[in-house]
Design a protein around this motif. Structure first.
Motif, mmCIF file in Angstrom:
data_model
loop_
_atom_site.group_PDB
_atom_site.id
_atom_site.type_symbol
_atom_site.label_atom_id
_atom_site.label_comp_id
_atom_site.label_asym_id
_atom_site.label_seq_id
_atom_site.Cartn_x
_atom_site.Cartn_y
_atom_site.Cartn_z
ATOM 1 N N LEU A 83 0.845 -1.179 0.000
ATOM 2 C CA LEU A 83 0.000 0.000 0.000
ATOM 3 C C LEU A 83 0.883 1.232 0.000
ATOM 4 O O LEU A 83 1.757 1.383 0.851
ATOM 5 N N LEU A 84 0.654 2.098 -0.968
ATOM 6 C CA LEU A 84 1.423 3.343 -1.050
ATOM 7 C C LEU A 84 0.583 4.481 -0.488
ATOM 8 O O LEU A 84 -0.605 4.586 -0.797
ATOM 9 N N PRO A 85 1.174 5.351 0.300
ATOM 10 C CA PRO A 85 0.440 6.545 0.728
ATOM 11 C C PRO A 85 0.047 7.373 -0.498
ATOM 12 O O PRO A 85 0.743 7.362 -1.523
ATOM 13 N N LEU A 86 -1.052 8.058 -0.404
ATOM 14 C CA LEU A 86 -1.547 8.846 -1.535
ATOM 15 C C LEU A 86 -0.495 9.825 -2.030
ATOM 16 O O LEU A 86 -0.324 9.991 -3.236
ATOM 17 N N SER A 87 0.246 10.447 -1.135
ATOM 18 C CA SER A 87 1.254 11.429 -1.557
ATOM 19 C C SER A 87 2.314 10.790 -2.457
ATOM 20 O O SER A 87 2.729 11.395 -3.448
ATOM 21 N N ASP A 88 2.728 9.552 -2.140
ATOM 22 C CA ASP A 88 3.713 8.864 -2.980
ATOM 23 C C ASP A 88 3.117 8.506 -4.341
ATOM 24 O O ASP A 88 3.784 8.621 -5.373
ATOM 25 N N ALA A 89 1.860 8.083 -4.351
ATOM 26 C CA ALA A 89 1.196 7.735 -5.610
ATOM 27 C C ALA A 89 1.061 8.968 -6.503
ATOM 28 O O ALA A 89 1.269 8.892 -7.717
ATOM 29 N N ARG B 53 -5.510 6.960 6.855
ATOM 30 C CA ARG B 53 -4.691 7.354 5.706
ATOM 31 C C ARG B 53 -5.313 6.843 4.420
ATOM 32 O O ARG B 53 -5.903 5.770 4.390
ATOM 33 N N ILE B 54 -5.149 7.593 3.352
ATOM 34 C CA ILE B 54 -5.601 7.164 2.032
ATOM 35 C C ILE B 54 -4.416 6.523 1.333
ATOM 36 O O ILE B 54 -3.341 7.121 1.245
ATOM 37 N N CYS B 55 -4.611 5.289 0.863
ATOM 38 C CA CYS B 55 -3.526 4.541 0.231
ATOM 39 C C CYS B 55 -3.988 3.935 -1.085
ATOM 40 O O CYS B 55 -5.180 3.705 -1.295
ATOM 41 N N VAL B 56 -3.030 3.669 -1.951
ATOM 42 C CA VAL B 56 -3.282 3.052 -3.253
ATOM 43 C C VAL B 56 -2.426 1.794 -3.335
ATOM 44 O O VAL B 56 -1.243 1.827 -2.989
ATOM 45 N N ARG B 57 -3.008 0.696 -3.784
ATOM 46 C CA ARG B 57 -2.233 -0.536 -3.952
ATOM 47 C C ARG B 57 -1.280 -0.378 -5.128
ATOM 48 O O ARG B 57 -1.594 0.242 -6.131
#
Length: 69
Positions: free
Chosen positions: A15-21, A51-55
């Motif tokens: 899971l990547l934090p939204l900021s990294d995505a 936290r908002i995350c993206v796979r």
């Protein structure tokens, strides 16, 4: 008697934090929210901590779609 074979574990889909995505895609947070409201962009999830995350797999598939377009 046969020796047991070990199953190799595949790495967990991180899971990547939204900021990294957003850095990988190259857009601002405001653009991401605008895209999300229009039904565009990678699917994101909120973790229990808020936290908002993206796979990683979802982000990679989305980037592939952008390149194909």
């Amino acid at each position: 008697m046969s020796t047991p074979t070990r199953r190799r574990r595949t790495p967990k889909d991180e899971l990547l934090p939204l900021s990294d995505a957003l850095v990988e895609i190259g857009i601002s947070r405001a653009t991401w929210y605008r895209w999300r409201n229009r039904g565009f962009g990678p699917e994101a999830r909120r973790t229990p901590s808020g936290r908002i995350c993206v796979r990683r797999s979802v982000l990679d598939a989305f980037k592939d779609e952008l390149e194909a377009a």
